[in-house]
Scaffold this motif. Structure first.
Motif, PDB file in Angstrom:
ATOM      1  N   MET A  33     -56.191   2.051   5.101  1.00 35.81           N
ATOM      2  CA  MET A  33     -57.568   2.537   4.563  1.00 35.81           C
ATOM      3  C   MET A  33     -57.678   2.407   2.945  1.00 35.81           C
ATOM      4  O   MET A  33     -58.419   1.870   2.498  1.00 35.81           O
ATOM      5  N   GLU A  34     -56.383   3.089   2.450  1.00 32.50           N
ATOM      6  CA  GLU A  34     -56.547   3.221   0.738  1.00 32.50           C
ATOM      7  C   GLU A  34     -56.561   1.751   0.360  1.00 32.50           C
ATOM      8  O   GLU A  34     -57.161   1.438  -0.800  1.00 32.50           O
ATOM      9  N   ASN A  35     -55.470   0.973   1.027  1.00 37.28           N
ATOM     10  CA  ASN A  35     -55.484  -0.240   0.379  1.00 37.28           C
ATOM     11  C   ASN A  35     -56.870  -1.267   0.536  1.00 37.28           C
ATOM     12  O   ASN A  35     -57.165  -2.099  -0.272  1.00 37.28           O
ATOM     13  N   SER A  81     -54.549  -4.812   6.866  1.00 35.95           N
ATOM     14  CA  SER A  81     -54.009  -4.875   8.276  1.00 35.95           C
ATOM     15  C   SER A  81     -52.675  -5.281   8.303  1.00 35.95           C
ATOM     16  O   SER A  81     -52.192  -5.468   7.335  1.00 35.95           O
ATOM     17  N   GLY A  82     -51.998  -4.903   9.404  1.00 44.37           N
ATOM     18  CA  GLY A  82     -50.615  -5.216   9.600  1.00 44.37           C
ATOM     19  C   GLY A  82     -50.274  -4.855  10.941  1.00 44.37           C
ATOM     20  O   GLY A  82     -50.790  -4.514  11.920  1.00 44.37           O
ATOM     21  N   LEU A  83     -48.795  -5.175  11.065  1.00 46.24           N
ATOM     22  CA  LEU A  83     -48.171  -4.964  12.393  1.00 46.24           C
ATOM     23  C   LEU A  83     -47.504  -3.761  12.355  1.00 46.24           C
ATOM     24  O   LEU A  83     -46.683  -3.644  11.369  1.00 46.24           O
ATOM     25  N   VAL A  84     -47.283  -2.826  13.326  1.00 43.87           N
ATOM     26  CA  VAL A  84     -46.740  -1.693  13.373  1.00 43.87           C
ATOM     27  C   VAL A  84     -45.796  -1.534  14.683  1.00 43.87           C
ATOM     28  O   VAL A  84     -46.289  -1.818  15.733  1.00 43.87           O
ATOM     29  N   ILE A  85     -44.441  -1.348  14.220  1.00 38.85           N
ATOM     30  CA  ILE A  85     -43.561  -1.476  15.280  1.00 38.85           C
ATOM     31  C   ILE A  85     -42.952  -0.023  15.437  1.00 38.85           C
ATOM     32  O   ILE A  85     -42.240   0.199  14.459  1.00 38.85           O
ATOM     33  N   VAL A 137     -58.323  -2.162   8.944  1.00 40.43           N
ATOM     34  CA  VAL A 137     -59.118  -1.276   8.548  1.00 40.43           C
ATOM     35  C   VAL A 137     -59.982  -1.964   7.699  1.00 40.43           C
ATOM     36  O   VAL A 137     -59.577  -2.662   6.553  1.00 40.43           O
ATOM     37  N   VAL A 138     -61.323  -1.995   7.916  1.00 40.92           N
ATOM     38  CA  VAL A 138     -62.260  -2.804   7.179  1.00 40.92           C
ATOM     39  C   VAL A 138     -62.966  -1.831   5.995  1.00 40.92           C
ATOM     40  O   VAL A 138     -63.424  -0.856   6.406  1.00 40.92           O
TER      41      VAL A 138
END
Length: 211
Positions: free
Chosen positions: A44-46, A67-71, A125-126
């Protein structure tokens, strides 16, 4: 409504344009890249930092996403560092032999070797900035797992190693239309646009130019 896309990532531009144009939104691509220091601790911040930087430059409604990948088994990495994971000291740096995307994929696969828990999810997050003090957020996730070998040629980023929940194909093996229906970015955009439809004053925001 004209919306500026706050990115120079060609994969994101193609994907966002594909999803927004059928909804009657005219996509404006930035004429030049803007270096944004993504120092936020969350997507959200980015997203906000990128939207604000591009809005200040062009002064028209601006859409940014982070956005990104969370593992989970990698302590939540790559997370907000997804685009530059290969360069992080955490887990050891990965050499760029062909592309940065490939280096990121190679690092994830290396770190997951021998692990049984390969659960992962994409998160987006947009942020739509209409004015400096008027902006909206929406988020979306796509649950899945990391496969052992990259498959497919569609999409970009980590798509070749991410298999969405309930699918036998990776994200990179899905057609663009199939991906849009289940992707994290697609879900976030649909949430945002549903809210906009309820706010007629936002939809009727005057069209603007790049001048």
């Amino acid at each position: 409504m004209d919306i500026l896309l706050a990115t120079q990532n060609r994969g994101k531009i193609r994907e966002l344009t594909r999803m927004l144009k059928p909804l009657g939104i005219s996509v404006v691509e930035p004429e030049e890249d803007i270096k944004v220091e993504e120092y936020g601790n969350s997507f959200m911040e980015n997203a906000y930092l990128k939207a604000m930087a591009y809005y200040k430059k062009y002064c028209i409604p601006t859409l940014a996403d982070d956005s990104g990948l969370v593992i989970p088994s990698l302590d939540g990495y790559p997370g907000v560092f997804s685009s530059r994971f290969y360069a992080l000291d955490w887990g050891g740096k990965e050499p760029v032999k062909t592309t940065k995307d490939q280096a990121n994929i190679s690092k994830v696969l290396r770190l997951l070797e021998g692990r049984s828990d390969r659960r992962a999810h994409f998160k987006a997050v947009v942020c739509l900035m209409i004015e400096e003090d008027l902006y909206l957020f929406a988020e979306g996730t796509c649950q899945g797992e990391i496969v052992e070998t990259p498959r497919g040629s569609e999409g970009f980023g980590y798509d070749p190693i991410f298999k969405p929940l309930g699918q036998e194909r990776t994200m990179a093996e899905l057609s663009p239309e199939e991906k849009d229906l289940i992707s994290h970015r697609g879900k976030a955009l649909r949430k945002l646009l549903e809210f906009l439809k309820e706010c007629k004053s936002f939809i009727s925001y005057p069209r603007a130019s790049m001048s």
